[in-house]
Design an enzyme around this catalytic site. Structure first.
Site, mmCIF file in Angstrom:
data_model
loop_
_atom_site.group_PDB
_atom_site.id
_atom_site.type_symbol
_atom_site.label_atom_id
_atom_site.label_comp_id
_atom_site.label_asym_id
_atom_site.label_seq_id
_atom_site.Cartn_x
_atom_site.Cartn_y
_atom_site.Cartn_z
ATOM 1 N N CYS A 37 -24.184 25.303 -28.866
ATOM 2 C CA CYS A 37 -23.276 26.086 -28.320
ATOM 3 C C CYS A 37 -23.379 27.151 -27.425
ATOM 4 O O CYS A 37 -24.211 28.003 -27.829
ATOM 5 C CB CYS A 37 -22.237 26.482 -29.713
ATOM 6 S SG CYS A 37 -20.772 27.447 -28.921
ATOM 7 N N LYS A 92 5.431 8.159 0.715
ATOM 8 C CA LYS A 92 4.528 6.823 0.032
ATOM 9 C C LYS A 92 4.318 7.426 -1.475
ATOM 10 O O LYS A 92 3.270 8.242 -1.519
ATOM 11 C CB LYS A 92 3.465 6.422 0.832
ATOM 12 C CG LYS A 92 2.950 5.188 0.061
ATOM 13 C CD LYS A 92 2.014 4.567 1.066
ATOM 14 C CE LYS A 92 1.236 3.383 0.714
ATOM 15 N NZ LYS A 92 0.811 3.328 -0.892
ATOM 16 N N LYS A 122 9.959 2.456 7.705
ATOM 17 C CA LYS A 122 10.828 1.049 7.527
ATOM 18 C C LYS A 122 11.803 1.024 8.601
ATOM 19 O O LYS A 122 12.459 1.805 8.964
ATOM 20 C CB LYS A 122 11.374 0.882 6.196
ATOM 21 C CG LYS A 122 10.594 0.790 4.987
ATOM 22 C CD LYS A 122 11.335 1.072 3.654
ATOM 23 C CE LYS A 122 10.384 1.371 2.516
ATOM 24 N NZ LYS A 122 11.005 1.607 1.363
ATOM 25 N N GLU A 159 8.829 3.174 -7.680
ATOM 26 C CA GLU A 159 7.494 3.548 -8.049
ATOM 27 C C GLU A 159 7.463 4.442 -9.474
ATOM 28 O O GLU A 159 8.397 5.293 -9.589
ATOM 29 C CB GLU A 159 6.872 4.088 -7.054
ATOM 30 C CG GLU A 159 5.430 4.377 -7.124
ATOM 31 C CD GLU A 159 4.578 3.353 -6.348
ATOM 32 O OE1 GLU A 159 5.383 2.409 -5.830
ATOM 33 O OE2 GLU A 159 3.470 3.122 -6.082
ATOM 34 N N LEU A 215 2.214 -3.432 1.494
ATOM 35 C CA LEU A 215 2.564 -2.989 3.015
ATOM 36 C C LEU A 215 1.030 -3.064 3.779
ATOM 37 O O LEU A 215 0.043 -2.699 3.254
ATOM 38 C CB LEU A 215 2.969 -1.812 2.984
ATOM 39 C CG LEU A 215 4.465 -1.300 1.993
ATOM 40 C CD1 LEU A 215 4.859 -0.087 2.333
ATOM 41 C CD2 LEU A 215 5.516 -2.252 2.947
ATOM 42 N N LYS A 264 -1.107 6.175 5.954
ATOM 43 C CA LYS A 264 -2.194 6.723 4.951
ATOM 44 C C LYS A 264 -2.599 8.256 5.483
ATOM 45 O O LYS A 264 -3.206 8.036 6.604
ATOM 46 C CB LYS A 264 -3.269 5.854 4.299
ATOM 47 C CG LYS A 264 -2.780 4.590 3.686
ATOM 48 C CD LYS A 264 -2.388 4.735 2.471
ATOM 49 C CE LYS A 264 -3.202 4.509 1.482
ATOM 50 N NZ LYS A 264 -3.921 3.387 1.118
ATOM 51 N N GLU A 317 9.967 7.531 4.650
ATOM 52 C CA GLU A 317 9.945 7.872 3.217
ATOM 53 C C GLU A 317 8.631 8.450 2.832
ATOM 54 O O GLU A 317 7.385 7.937 3.363
ATOM 55 C CB GLU A 317 10.343 6.781 2.311
ATOM 56 C CG GLU A 317 11.542 6.229 2.797
ATOM 57 C CD GLU A 317 11.831 4.954 2.098
ATOM 58 O OE1 GLU A 317 11.143 4.359 1.070
ATOM 59 O OE2 GLU A 317 12.873 4.081 2.604
HETATM 60 S S1 IVH Z 1 8.447 -0.084 0.156
HETATM 61 C C1 IVH Z 1 8.894 -4.582 0.609
HETATM 62 N N1 IVH Z 1 8.447 2.442 -0.262
HETATM 63 O O1 IVH Z 1 3.222 1.415 -1.678
HETATM 64 C C2 IVH Z 1 9.117 -3.244 -0.001
HETATM 65 N N2 IVH Z 1 6.518 1.428 -1.078
HETATM 66 O O2 IVH Z 1 1.004 0.163 -0.252
HETATM 67 C C3 IVH Z 1 7.456 -2.796 -0.176
HETATM 68 N N3 IVH Z 1 5.161 2.685 -2.310
HETATM 69 O O3 IVH Z 1 3.663 -1.620 -3.053
HETATM 70 C C4 IVH Z 1 7.452 -1.216 -0.689
HETATM 71 N N4 IVH Z 1 6.248 4.486 -2.107
HETATM 72 O O4 IVH Z 1 3.970 0.459 -4.502
HETATM 73 C C5 IVH Z 1 7.709 1.162 -0.420
HETATM 74 N N5 IVH Z 1 8.660 4.532 -0.239
HETATM 75 C C6 IVH Z 1 8.078 3.479 -0.654
HETATM 76 C C7 IVH Z 1 6.967 3.596 -1.387
HETATM 77 C C8 IVH Z 1 6.075 2.253 -1.475
HETATM 78 C C9 IVH Z 1 5.159 4.041 -2.708
HETATM 79 C C10 IVH Z 1 3.978 1.841 -2.788
HETATM 80 C C11 IVH Z 1 4.563 0.413 -3.259
HETATM 81 C C12 IVH Z 1 3.959 -0.494 -2.374
HETATM 82 C C13 IVH Z 1 2.633 0.215 -1.874
HETATM 83 C C14 IVH Z 1 2.082 -0.458 -0.677
#
Ligand code: IVH
Length: 704
Positions: A436, A125, A318, A200, A89, A342, A123
């Site tokens: 020790c 991360k 998303k 994940e 992403l 982030k 959501e």
């Molecule tokens: S969506 C096309 N949703 O973050 C869909 N990714 O920096 C792509 N990740 O590669 C992923 N939580 O490993 C998605 N709720 C979440 C996520 C998530 C963690 C990770 C995932 C991705 C990375 C991107």
């Protein structure tokens, strides 16, 4: 030379340097699971490269890390090509970046859609490692890591050991026209023929702390954070090791590959479908109408996220409407319809006031940095683990240094790096302990261990104290009211030296201690009396045999059924592995430690004395009293805050004994949230989900 040409040359040099650095750190991070840069430092390198490439697009090459995803797969597992590339992403580092993302979306959609028509799913991360799961006819047939995005490692066997991940899915309502009908209970259910799920794998913070405590005690070295622990655990050659590591999964995306079916129209429905199929879905996702909704989610969770049992490093936003996704498409790196916000790095600068050494119950001597107290991720940090001598050398950390600290796994702070420019002129390299700190005996490095050990097993006061603290701990003999400071007093006065000595304490002897009243002394004696009939697993764990953690103790207790049977098997010697091998999950090294423990005269003497003093472990969990009516069957409880009349562990045992479930986090499945004094973030969460909240009195009534 023109200015452009010279700056182009400078840019080229810098770009090459950055690419090498990034590749190197990706290798450390993804392939070796051993990063040596903080996330923020890595991101800074990556952003500098991206910036330079935007300014000098002619310098972009196909093999630049910005054009690739992830790192090379490790060679230990079979390689699998992903049916659908696993993209990453793009990142938003600020709310302004999110606004720019929305502007780009609106522009790309050519004015066809007003920003007010867009909805988003927000959501957490999850900071773990991404996996692709293939289910055919509802059965998990393959699971793979991301690898380089095109192909990853086949880790199916290991994934199957994860408790919360279904190997078989539940059928879902599907109409004749192939659309899902999640809200229609009259619609017949069936299994989709072929789907791919993305999610994940992570290690819950609670499991991470437990695992690391053991690893540090054993080897002087643990995992840097839960993500590395998850990655290291999922990529074990022996699935039995993975099984012991308590991993978990959240899934967040689904591809419908069955040509007869039609994918849900939105991400929100995707998540509902995942849940209906029986897959674990993080419960705090939210459908929002606009940027303000996204920002509100971020504001609400930026601190409370630390109360979750998993690490999150941002939020993923998303676009909800799937029809827009295809119109927006993707870059080679990431889809345009999603973005990862982030959180700013939670790191802080402080000074090292001192470096002290702790002696563990098996004699492992580990260093800790004492810090000038500093606020970090919601708490004040005063100590940071330094793991071992190698780490001190690698960081070149010295007393008086200014350092950057970070929390690994939300709990244990660690030193990321030294700010060398702030090092005092008179600083000198730190000299590691050679004796020790508790008993003065020479420290020894055994075989290929990284950790130094004090071998004065029976007489070192620090080891004795640690072993006694372990004996009274909750997962062991669970002796309430006997804490670290009392044990230190008892050891100093030579009143207690081994666990058996506890059971010879009398009220008169306890009353010779400072600040000890009659009532406290009686409470202690009562608690000791009650601990005489703990389960066999608790007893075995309490012995503190190296490599025998709580789950191994469980395996041994279940397999042997009594202490006598275990000690008889151990007496056959370490070459006789048949017994140990018969217990899945117990390897030769663990068994060797068990054998050695039972072979030592002092330990046999300890066991005999314990028996004489009436410490008789019971093989069946007394908490799981099978005679109790199962009044709480089907109910799931979460406890937050302190209860007054019953401690949390006892409360959880009582719930389980009545057929209920006790869980650590609130979800839609929670039946009751029990609220004690000073409740945590779980309360707000339960209110949000509309879970029934009860106080201690109501809880006790339910138990009665
Ligand atoms: S969506 C096309 N949703 O973050 C869909 N990714 O920096 C792509 N990740 O590669 C992923 N939580 O490993 C998605 N709720 C979440 C996520 C998530 C963690 C990770 C995932 C991705 C990375 C991107």
């Amino acid at each position: 030379m023109s200015t452009y040409a010279s700056s182009l040359q400078d840019a080229q040099k810098r770009i090459e340097h950055l690419r090498k650095e990034i590749e190197h750190h990706r290798f450390l991070y993804y392939t070796l699971s051993a990063p040596d840069l903080s996330d923020a430092e890595f991101d800074a390198l990556y952003h500098e490269l991206e910036d330079l490439e935007t300014r000098y697009p002619d310098l972009i090459t196909e093999d630049s890390p910005t054009q690739k995803v992830g790192a090379v797969p490790s060679t230990d597992f079979k390689e699998v090509r992903h049916k659908i590339a696993m993209l990453s992403l793009s990142n938003a580092m600020s709310e302004t970046d999110l606004e720019h993302w929305q502007d780009r979306l609106v522009k790309a959609l050519d004015g066809e859609i007003e920003p007010t028509d867009l909805k988003y799913v927000v959501e957490h991360k999850i900071d773990g490692l991404s996996i692709a799961l293939t289910y055919e006819d509802g059965v998990l047939v393959r699971g793979a890591t991301r690898g380089n995005g095109e192909s990853g490692e086949d880790v199916t066997g290991n994934l199957k050991t994860i408790k919360g991940l279904p190997i078989k899915l539940k059928p879902v309502p599907i109409r004749d026209d192939g659309t899902f009908a999640l809200d229609d209970d009259k619609c017949p259910s069936r299994m989709p023929r072929s789907i791919e799920v993305r999610g994940e794998v992570y290690m819950p913070i609670s499991s991470f702390s437990e695992l690391n405590q053991g690893l540090i005690e054993e080897n002087g070295q643990g995992f840097a954070n839960p993500r590395n622990a998850a990655s290291g655990s999922l990529r074990q050659k022996d699935p039995r090791v993975t099984a012991k590591r308590k991993l978990a999964v959240w899934t967040y995306f689904i591809y419908i590959l069955d040509p007869e079916l039609k994918a849900p129209a939105s991400q929100y429905q995707n998540m509902r479908l995942l849940q209906a199929l029986g897959l674990p879905v993080e419960p705090n996702r939210r459908l929002v109408d606009d940027l303000d909704g996204i920002k509100q989610f971020i504001d609400e969770w930026s601190v409370t996220r630390h109360g979750l049992d998993y690490q999150t490093d941002g939020v993923v936003v998303k676009l909800d409407d799937r029809t827009i996704w295809t119109r927006l498409g993707a870059t080679s790196h990431s889809p345009r319809w999603a973005i990862a916000y982030k959180y700013p790095p939670e790191e802080a600068e402080t000074r090292v006031l001192d470096i002290v050494f702790d002696v563990g119950r098996t004699g492992a001597v580990t260093p800790t940095a004492m810090l000038d107290p500093v606020k970090l991720a919601g708490t004040t940090v005063k100590r940071a683990t330094l793991h071992n001598a190698d780490q001190i050398k690698r960081l070149d950390v010295r007393i008086g240094d200014t350092v950057l600290v970070r929390k690994a796994g939300e709990i244990i702070p660690e030193i990321v790096c030294v700010k060398f420019d702030k090092r005092p002129a008179d600083s000198s390299p730190f000299v590691y302990a050679s004796t020790c700190p508790a008993c003065g005996s020479q420290l020894i490095k055994a075989n290929d261990e990284v950790v130094l050990r004090c071998l004065n097993y029976y007489n070192c006061p620090a080891q004795k104290t640690r072993r006694l603290i372990h004996w009274v701990s909750r997962e062991a003999l669970d002796i309430e009211g006997v804490g670290e400071s009392l044990i230190a007093d008892l050891v100093a006065k030579e009143m207690v030296s081994t666990p058996a000595d506890f059971y010879e304490l009398t009220a008169d002897r306890l009353l010779t201690l400072e600040r000890m009243g009659k009532k406290s002394a009686q409470n202690i004696l009562d608690a000791l009396q009650a601990s005489k009939t703990r389960t066999l697993a608790q007893f075995i764990f309490g012995l503190g045999i190296r490599h025998v953690g709580a789950s191994t103790a469980d395996l041994l207790a279940n397999h042997f059924g009594s202490l006598e049977a275990l000690s008889a098997a151990a007496a056959l010697g370490e070459d006789d592995l048949s017994n140990a091998q018969a217990i899945a999950g117990i390897g030769p090294v663990t068994w060797k430690n068990v054998v050695e423990f039972f072979a030592l005269e002092q330990n046999r003497h300890l066991l005999a004395r314990l028996r004489e003093l009436g410490v008789e472990p019971v093989s069946v969990d007394a908490g799981a009293n099978r005679d109790l009516p199962q009044t709480l069957a089907g109910m799931s409880f979460v406890i937050t805050g302190t209860l007054n009349s019953i401690d949390r562990l006892e409360a959880e045992k009582a719930i389980k004994a009545r057929g209920g479930k006790a869980s650590g986090s609130v979800s839609k499945k929670t039946t009751y949230l029990v609220v004690g004094d000073s409740p945590g973030s779980k309360l707000a969460k339960a209110q949000e989900l509309g879970i029934t909240i009860i106080d201690e009195a109501a809880f006790l009534e339910l138990l009665a």
